[in-house]
Design a protein around this motif. Structure first.
Motif, PDB file in Angstrom:
ATOM      1  N   VAL A  61       1.971   2.662  -3.341  1.00  0.00           N
ATOM      2  CA  VAL A  61       0.985   3.407  -4.133  1.00  0.00           C
ATOM      3  C   VAL A  61       0.962   4.867  -3.679  1.00  0.00           C
ATOM      4  N   HIS A  62       0.992   5.077  -2.371  1.00  0.00           N
ATOM      5  CA  HIS A  62       1.035   6.455  -1.861  1.00  0.00           C
ATOM      6  C   HIS A  62       2.279   7.181  -2.378  1.00  0.00           C
ATOM      7  N   ASN A 109       0.814  -1.212   0.000  1.00  0.00           N
ATOM      8  CA  ASN A 109       0.000   0.000   0.000  1.00  0.00           C
ATOM      9  C   ASN A 109       0.854   1.272   0.000  1.00  0.00           C
ATOM     10  N   HIS A 110       1.889   1.251   0.779  1.00  0.00           N
ATOM     11  CA  HIS A 110       2.753   2.425   0.902  1.00  0.00           C
ATOM     12  C   HIS A 110       3.343   2.832  -0.459  1.00  0.00           C
TER      13      HIS A 110
END
Lengths: 227, 297
Positions: B118-119, B115-116
């Motif tokens: 994508v940020h 997820n990180h």
């Protein structure tokens, strides 16, 4: 966590600026009577604040499903501490990017949880405010996908409250009428909404969390009148 | 050692030729011969990494990459971070690593594993995409946010469906001869289980004998089906399609032996292709053309 509103406070309906018309044929309901005002726990949620405190301070955007889920869980855990019914003001004004996955997790799933009889925040009413133009499309899409609707208000000064999502024509009409009246005392509902089908529509709007009915008095409130 | 010739042009149109060559290699150690490479785009780079990983997994040894003789192409691959991304997949000769200075690259090859990531990608592109989208492609200022949303959704597709890490890269090019316009190319790829594998347990039975890479792509791309029962899922691709259509762009999804695409008038890709060389995982390609003055949207 507390949002901009610094936690719980009780808001009283009918004490707004009063620029709406009053229910037809009635003087303002029970002027001065505090009993006529609903006691709602209110909770203001700045999504940026929730993002910073609960997900990761490095994240500056509401993107990805896990991020949205973390934000929603943080909001829900706060809502559990409120007395019911409650009004939650979800502030998107400082959210730069909102993707569809996050909109689904935060906006749609908060509203969907109201449908479940066992949901802890079944009696929580939501107003999503601070919407910027680029928030509208993801929010509209997820609302439509789940056949949901939400009370919203744009970020720009002077923007009115708006009903977004899947709404039947008669629901939109009834909501707009109540929005203009702001509050209709129980005894005046029949005057303000003489058509029985309109009143049934109002019942549906209460069920959908788009307007509020005082639990004991039966007065109807536009959610905006409670802010 | 088996030699796999890398086409001299490796882009979204020719990457299947590379995959066809890779398919022919059995368990031998391979050499990817890119000496004659003259042109490569983000789809080609991700395709080359994918080919390398397939060969590595097949033989148990990283294939050797013979780098391009063209210093321009090698330099571009360096700026795009290709050699860093390839470090665990390909055996490459020592290459000067990218410096930290300014670059014209929109988004270097970036691994997406959590997820990180994508940020991080959304943050990075936000800083760089404004000038390319507004000045080069002449899109309105709001396009930066819409592009970031597309990027987020397309990268999440890897995390949600591939069950394997992937890569993303983007760059704009001047297609002066081919189209007379600039084009932004965004490529995302993974070597996960592909659309067919992702959707099989939930949707294959309703298709019966027709279940294939192509029907899986149709199910996801046209009908928005996903492996999740949650009604909120499956919007990502639909919303990407909608936005890319507004920009008169191309979006194609390649997985297994099939490719499906939304194709505007200026491009002649078929909307659905089958019997292509097998591609493990999936590749999503988005082409965004410069807006013509008369489009005035």
């Amino acid at each position: 966590m507390t949002g901009k509103g610094e936690g719980d406070r009780t808001l009283r309906g009918g004490e707004g600026s009063g620029n709406g018309e009053e229910a037809r044929g009635a003087e303002p309901a029970d002027p001065g009577s505090q009993d006529s005002s609903p006691q709602l726990d209110a909770f203001a949620v700045d999504l940026r604040d929730v993002l910073d405190r609960n997900v990761a301070s490095l994240y500056s955007h509401l993107v990805t499903r896990p991020t949205g889920r973390a934000v929603r869980l943080a909001i829900e855990s706060q809502l559990k501490e409120l007395g019911l019914p409650a009004l939650s003001l979800v502030d998107l004004s400082s959210v730069a990017i909102l993707d569809y996955s996050c909109a689904d997790e935060v906006v749609a799933k908060l509203l969907l949880a109201r449908r479940s009889p066992s949901a802890p925040h079944r009696e929580v009413f939501f107003v999503f405010h601070g919407l910027r133009e680029h928030h509208r499309e993801p929010i509209l899409e997820v609302l439509d996908r789940h056949r949901l609707a939400a009370v919203t208000r744009g970020h720009e000064a002077g923007r009115d409250f708006e009903l977004l999502g899947t709404v039947a024509e008669e629901e939109a009409r009834a909501w707009t009428r109540l929005q203009a009246l702001r509050r209709v005392p129980a005894l005046k509902i029949q005057d303000a909404f003489p058509d029985p089908s309109e009143r049934r529509t109002l019942d549906g709007l209460v069920q959908r969390g788009l307007i509020f009915r005082h639990p004991s008095r039966g007065d109807l409130h536009a959610l905006s009148s409670l802010l | 050692m088996k030699i796999v010739e890398v086409p001299d042009t490796l882009d979204y149109r020719s990457v299947d030729r590379l995959l066809a060559s890779v398919e022919a290699v059995e368990e031998d150690r391979a050499l990817l011969d890119a000496r004659h490479l003259r042109w490569i785009d983000p789809v080609g780079m991700i395709g080359l990494l994918g080919a390398g990983r397939v060969l590595r997994d097949r033989s148990g040894t990283p294939p050797r990459l013979q780098p391009p003789e063209s210093s321009v192409v090698s330099g571009y691959l360096t700026r795009m971070g290709f050699f860093e991304a390839a470090a665990e997949i390909l055996e490459t000769p020592p290459i000067r690593r990218r410096g930290g200075g300014d670059s014209d690259v929109l988004l270097e090859l970036t691994s997406i594993a959590e997820n990180h990531d994508v940020h991080a990608v959304v943050d990075r592109v936000q800083e760089r995409a404004g000038a390319i989208l507004s000045r080069t492609l002449r899109y309105p200022p709001s396009a930066v946010i819409q592009f970031a949303v597309i990027l987020s959704e397309v990268c999440q597709n890897i995390l949600e469906h591939a069950d394997a890490p992937g890569w993303v890269a983007a760059q704009s090019y001047n297609w002066s001869r081919r189209l007379g316009r600039h084009v932004l190319i965004l490529a995302v790829g993974d070597l996960g289980r592909g659309f067919r594998g992702s959707l099989a347990s939930r949707h294959s039975s309703r298709f019966g004998d027709r279940w294939s890479d192509a029907t899986a792509l149709e199910a996801a791309f046209i009908h928005g089906l996903t492996r999740f029962p949650d009604q909120g899922r499956g919007q990502g691709i639909q919303q990407m399609r909608k936005q890319v259509r507004r920009w008169d762009g191309v979006i194609s999804v390649r997985s297994g032996t099939a490719r499906i695409a939304d194709v505007p008038e200026w491009e002649d890709l078929p909307p659905l292709e089958t019997n292509l060389p097998p591609l493990p995982g999936a590749q999503i390609t988005i082409l965004l053309p410069e807006r013509l003055p008369e489009e005035g949207r």
